[in-house]
Motif scaffolding. Structure first.
Motif, PDB file in Angstrom:
ATOM      1  N   LEU A   1       0.804  -1.219   0.000  1.00 55.70           N
ATOM      2  CA  LEU A   1       0.000   0.000   0.000  1.00 55.70           C
ATOM      3  C   LEU A   1       0.837   1.269   0.000  1.00 55.70           C
ATOM      4  N   THR A   2       1.836   1.332   0.852  1.00 56.54           N
ATOM      5  CA  THR A   2       2.627   2.570   0.901  1.00 56.54           C
ATOM      6  C   THR A   2       3.363   2.810  -0.416  1.00 56.54           C
TER       7      THR A   2
ATOM      8  N   SER B   1     -11.292   6.655  -5.179  1.00 53.68           N
ATOM      9  CA  SER B   1     -11.164   7.896  -4.420  1.00 53.68           C
ATOM     10  C   SER B   1     -10.141   8.869  -5.001  1.00 53.68           C
ATOM     11  N   VAL B   2      -9.252   8.369  -5.814  1.00 45.02           N
ATOM     12  CA  VAL B   2      -8.241   9.280  -6.375  1.00 45.02           C
ATOM     13  C   VAL B   2      -8.510   9.654  -7.833  1.00 45.02           C
TER      14      VAL B   2
ATOM     15  N   LEU C   1       0.010  10.548 -11.273  1.00 41.51           N
ATOM     16  CA  LEU C   1      -1.423  10.471 -10.975  1.00 41.51           C
ATOM     17  C   LEU C   1      -2.234  10.815 -12.211  1.00 41.51           C
TER      18      LEU C   1
ATOM     19  N   LEU D   1       1.452   7.140  -6.540  1.00 38.68           N
ATOM     20  CA  LEU D   1       0.350   8.043  -6.897  1.00 38.68           C
ATOM     21  C   LEU D   1       0.575   9.469  -6.410  1.00 38.68           C
ATOM     22  N   SER D   2       1.593   9.671  -5.604  1.00 37.89           N
ATOM     23  CA  SER D   2       1.797  10.979  -4.985  1.00 37.89           C
ATOM     24  C   SER D   2       2.508  11.980  -5.889  1.00 37.89           C
ATOM     25  N   ASP D   3       2.835  11.562  -7.096  1.00 35.99           N
ATOM     26  CA  ASP D   3       3.441  12.488  -8.052  1.00 35.99           C
ATOM     27  C   ASP D   3       2.376  12.947  -9.057  1.00 35.99           C
ATOM     28  N   PRO D   4       2.255  14.243  -9.255  1.00 38.48           N
ATOM     29  CA  PRO D   4       1.214  14.791 -10.130  1.00 38.48           C
ATOM     30  C   PRO D   4       1.225  14.186 -11.534  1.00 38.48           C
TER      31      PRO D   4
ATOM     32  N   ARG E   1      -5.015   8.538 -14.225  1.00 37.86           N
ATOM     33  CA  ARG E   1      -6.372   9.024 -14.527  1.00 37.86           C
ATOM     34  C   ARG E   1      -6.692   8.860 -15.995  1.00 37.86           C
TER      35      ARG E   1
ATOM     36  N   LEU F   1       0.780   4.252  -2.736  1.00 36.36           N
ATOM     37  CA  LEU F   1       0.492   5.643  -2.392  1.00 36.36           C
ATOM     38  C   LEU F   1       1.619   6.556  -2.851  1.00 36.36           C
ATOM     39  N   PHE F   2       2.835   6.066  -2.690  1.00 37.28           N
ATOM     40  CA  PHE F   2       3.962   6.875  -3.143  1.00 37.28           C
ATOM     41  C   PHE F   2       3.922   7.073  -4.657  1.00 37.28           C
TER      42      PHE F   2
ATOM     43  N   PRO G   1      -9.849  -1.999  -1.990  1.00 35.17           N
ATOM     44  CA  PRO G   1     -11.170  -1.540  -2.440  1.00 35.17           C
ATOM     45  C   PRO G   1     -11.383  -0.053  -2.164  1.00 35.17           C
ATOM     46  N   GLY G   2     -11.821   0.641  -3.184  1.00 32.97           N
ATOM     47  CA  GLY G   2     -12.158   2.051  -3.018  1.00 32.97           C
ATOM     48  C   GLY G   2     -11.010   3.012  -3.234  1.00 32.97           C
ATOM     49  N   LEU G   3      -9.798   2.486  -3.223  1.00 34.01           N
ATOM     50  CA  LEU G   3      -8.647   3.384  -3.338  1.00 34.01           C
ATOM     51  C   LEU G   3      -8.617   4.131  -4.670  1.00 34.01           C
TER      52      LEU G   3
END
Lengths: 103, 103
Positions: free
Chosen positions: B18-19, B101-102, B31, B25-28, B35, B22-23, B96-98
């Motif tokens: 997970l981390t 949500s982004v 991400l 996805l943390s770059d514009p 999308r 998240l990392f 689920p849902g991650l």
DNA sequence: GTAATAGTTCCAAGAAAGTCGAACTGTGAT
DNA sequence: ATCACAGTTCGACTTTCTTGGAACTATTAC
């Protein structure tokens, strides 16, 4: 007497940036802290730190700063201590489902 | 003739952390790419790159690598090109849902 | 075969983040 | 007032990430 306020800056919910939030959550120690706050409610910094007793205060404080500046937690004076609170409702309103999916 | 395979490594869903996700996805830029893949389906690398035409191939390729190693996308040979695919179902099953949500 | 195309990998430089001891500040207790 | 306590901030160091040019590889087109 440089009246340094104990009140720290907290971003407005509207200004909270998704990538900044994701980055803040992308560290294992920080994610763990968020989970604990979600499960146990507001805590003092010392209580938070019990999760990882070996990490120095300064390191922990830095993580707390990252989470605060990202908009995930509040860190407010409470007597001699400080209370750390997860900004649950605000984050849920801004990014529905995000916290649920990582907790 | 060092038969360098064009097949890149992809982590198993069970091993996706997970981390790490998240990392990634943390770059514009990353991400934004996720999308686009979610909205438009599988694309070639060149098509992906149209979002940010100014970024050099090597830089883009590195972002792609970060996303691939995090387990978010597949990157597979398709003739002379490569197809990039969002591992939607797998990620949804694991977290689920991650993604919802982004995106 | 030769050339063009699509991408990755390699390498080096600069930027950002993590870590932690030491110094500092405000609060409550004596 | 003085002391201990709870935390933050400062400063230096190390590590990791980002960026992008150049070299390289595989594939298709001619």
């Amino acid at each position: 007497m440089t009246a340094t306020s104990r009140i720290l800056a907290h971003p407005d919910v509207a200004d909270v940036d998704l990538t900044t939030v994701l980055f803040a959550l992308s560290d294992p120690a920080r994610l763990e802290l968020i989970r604990q706050l979600a499960a146990q409610g507001p805590q003092t910094v010392a209580q938070c730190q019990i999760v990882d007793p070996d990490v120095p205060k300064s390191t922990f404080s830095h993580h707390l700063k990252t989470l605060r500046e990202a908009g995930l937690v509040r860190n407010e004076p409470a007597g001699r201590q400080r209370t750390v609170t997860l900004r649950r409702a605000e984050i849920d309103a801004r990014f529905p489902g995000l916290l649920d999916s990582v907790l």
